[in-house]
Design a protein around this motif. Structure first.
Motif, PDB file in Angstrom:
ATOM      1  N   UNK A  48       0.838  -1.193   0.000  1.00 40.67           N
ATOM      2  CA  UNK A  48       0.000   0.000   0.000  1.00 40.67           C
ATOM      3  C   UNK A  48       0.878   1.249   0.000  1.00 40.67           C
ATOM      4  N   UNK A  49       0.581   2.153  -0.910  1.00 41.49           N
ATOM      5  CA  UNK A  49       1.361   3.386  -1.003  1.00 41.49           C
ATOM      6  C   UNK A  49       0.958   4.353   0.089  1.00 41.49           C
ATOM      7  N   UNK A  50       1.933   4.967   0.721  1.00 44.60           N
ATOM      8  CA  UNK A  50       1.631   5.955   1.748  1.00 44.60           C
ATOM      9  C   UNK A  50       0.970   7.184   1.155  1.00 44.60           C
ATOM     10  N   UNK A  51       1.461   7.662   0.038  1.00 42.58           N
ATOM     11  CA  UNK A  51       0.908   8.828  -0.646  1.00 42.58           C
ATOM     12  C   UNK A  51       0.786   8.491  -2.128  1.00 42.58           C
ATOM     13  N   UNK A  52      -0.387   8.691  -2.671  1.00 41.90           N
ATOM     14  CA  UNK A  52      -0.622   8.435  -4.088  1.00 41.90           C
ATOM     15  C   UNK A  52      -0.357   9.707  -4.897  1.00 41.90           C
ATOM     16  N   UNK A  53       0.327   9.556  -5.993  1.00 40.23           N
ATOM     17  CA  UNK A  53       0.620  10.695  -6.865  1.00 40.23           C
ATOM     18  C   UNK A  53       0.256  10.332  -8.302  1.00 40.23           C
ATOM     19  N   UNK A 100      -9.184  17.758   0.021  1.00 42.52           N
ATOM     20  CA  UNK A 100     -10.112  16.643   0.132  1.00 42.52           C
ATOM     21  C   UNK A 100      -9.546  15.363  -0.447  1.00 42.52           C
ATOM     22  N   UNK A 101      -8.840  15.465  -1.569  1.00 40.14           N
ATOM     23  CA  UNK A 101      -8.239  14.278  -2.183  1.00 40.14           C
ATOM     24  C   UNK A 101      -7.175  13.666  -1.275  1.00 40.14           C
ATOM     25  N   UNK A 102      -6.443  14.521  -0.551  1.00 39.32           N
ATOM     26  CA  UNK A 102      -5.416  14.006   0.350  1.00 39.32           C
ATOM     27  C   UNK A 102      -6.034  13.315   1.562  1.00 39.32           C
ATOM     28  N   UNK A 103      -7.106  13.906   2.112  1.00 38.03           N
ATOM     29  CA  UNK A 103      -7.722  13.317   3.301  1.00 38.03           C
ATOM     30  C   UNK A 103      -8.488  12.043   2.977  1.00 38.03           C
ATOM     31  N   UNK A 104      -9.169  12.025   1.845  1.00 32.83           N
ATOM     32  CA  UNK A 104     -10.051  10.908   1.536  1.00 32.83           C
ATOM     33  C   UNK A 104      -9.317   9.726   0.894  1.00 32.83           C
ATOM     34  N   UNK A 105      -8.345   9.990   0.043  1.00 32.93           N
ATOM     35  CA  UNK A 105      -7.702   8.895  -0.662  1.00 32.93           C
ATOM     36  C   UNK A 105      -6.200   8.889  -0.603  1.00 32.93           C
ATOM     37  N   UNK A 106      -5.611   9.828   0.144  1.00 33.14           N
ATOM     38  CA  UNK A 106      -4.163   9.891   0.214  1.00 33.14           C
ATOM     39  C   UNK A 106      -3.513  10.358  -1.072  1.00 33.14           C
ATOM     40  N   UNK A 107      -4.264  11.096  -1.889  1.00 33.02           N
ATOM     41  CA  UNK A 107      -3.724  11.593  -3.163  1.00 33.02           C
ATOM     42  C   UNK A 107      -3.051  12.936  -2.944  1.00 33.02           C
ATOM     43  N   UNK A 108      -1.831  13.037  -3.430  1.00 40.09           N
ATOM     44  CA  UNK A 108      -1.080  14.294  -3.350  1.00 40.09           C
ATOM     45  C   UNK A 108      -1.188  14.988  -4.703  1.00 40.09           C
ATOM     46  N   UNK A 109      -2.165  15.895  -4.808  1.00 35.92           N
ATOM     47  CA  UNK A 109      -2.382  16.612  -6.063  1.00 35.92           C
ATOM     48  C   UNK A 109      -1.611  17.932  -6.042  1.00 35.92           C
TER      49      UNK A 109
END
Length: 206
Positions: A48-53, A100-109
């Protein structure tokens, strides 16, 4: 004694310490270390990735999309009183999406590059429109200097049938000062029936 004092102060505030219905609650250093270890083990064992990019092409599309939005806002609205609050709302929306993307899915936009693209495109288009307005003003002044030497009435209308260029002979013919006729239409000067006679015929009228 020193170790005991250090252990007593082994409490930390994190982003999860703040609760809606209570005062912020610190967590102990042991809990914080356990969370770190749990995240690392989960990444190593479960993949599992810690932060998705995003990949680079998607990030470029994200930045270009917000830059296009900033250019469209200025190009469509044209009014500073409408552009400023609209850009402010767009900036808040961009920040909210990234958060919101960071909190909900761990996405670093990306946040800063699209924000700079949004504002930068708005500034560039604003400068371009100001340049066009200045060129149009110079063209009108040059045209006025020429047609005012002609004794016959001459005028030019825009698509909304407003006078944008006219000479002194035409203003004398209508009996109004030239400044009062600019940006006006036939309906502002003549009665309705007379103004209809000056309106050019449309293709559907034939």
């Amino acid at each position: 004694m020193a170790l005991r004092q250090t252990a007593l102060r082994d409490f930390f505030y994190t982003a999860y310490s703040n609760e809606l219905d209570a005062s912020p609650r610190p967590i102990t250093g042991v809990e914080l270390q356990a969370n770190f270890v749990s995240q690392i083990l989960s990444t190593a064992l479960e993949g599992r990735s810690l932060i998705n990019v995003w990949s680079d092409p998607w990030e470029w599309l994200w930045i270009l999309g917000w830059s296009w939005l900033g250019a469209q806002i200025v190009w469509k609205l044209r009014s500073p009183y409408k552009i400023t609050p609209t850009l402010f709302i767009a900036g808040i929306g961009l920040t909210g999406i990234c958060f919101g993307a960071f909190l909900m899915g761990g996405w670093w936009l990306p946040l800063v590059p699209p924000m700079m693209g949004l504002m930068g495109a708005a500034i560039v288009v604003t400068a371009h429109l100001a340049h066009l307005q200045e060129e149009l003003k110079r063209s009108k002044e040059f045209l006025n200097s020429i047609i005012n030497t002609i004794p016959d009435p001459i005028f030019v209308k825009d698509r909304r049938h407003r006078w944008i260029v006219l000479n002194q002979a035409y203003s004398k013919f209508l009996g109004y000062p030239l400044e009062e006729l600019l940006e006006k239409s036939d309906y502002d000067v003549f009665p309705l029936q007379e103004a209809e006679l000056f309106r050019p015929a449309r293709p559907a009228d034939f």
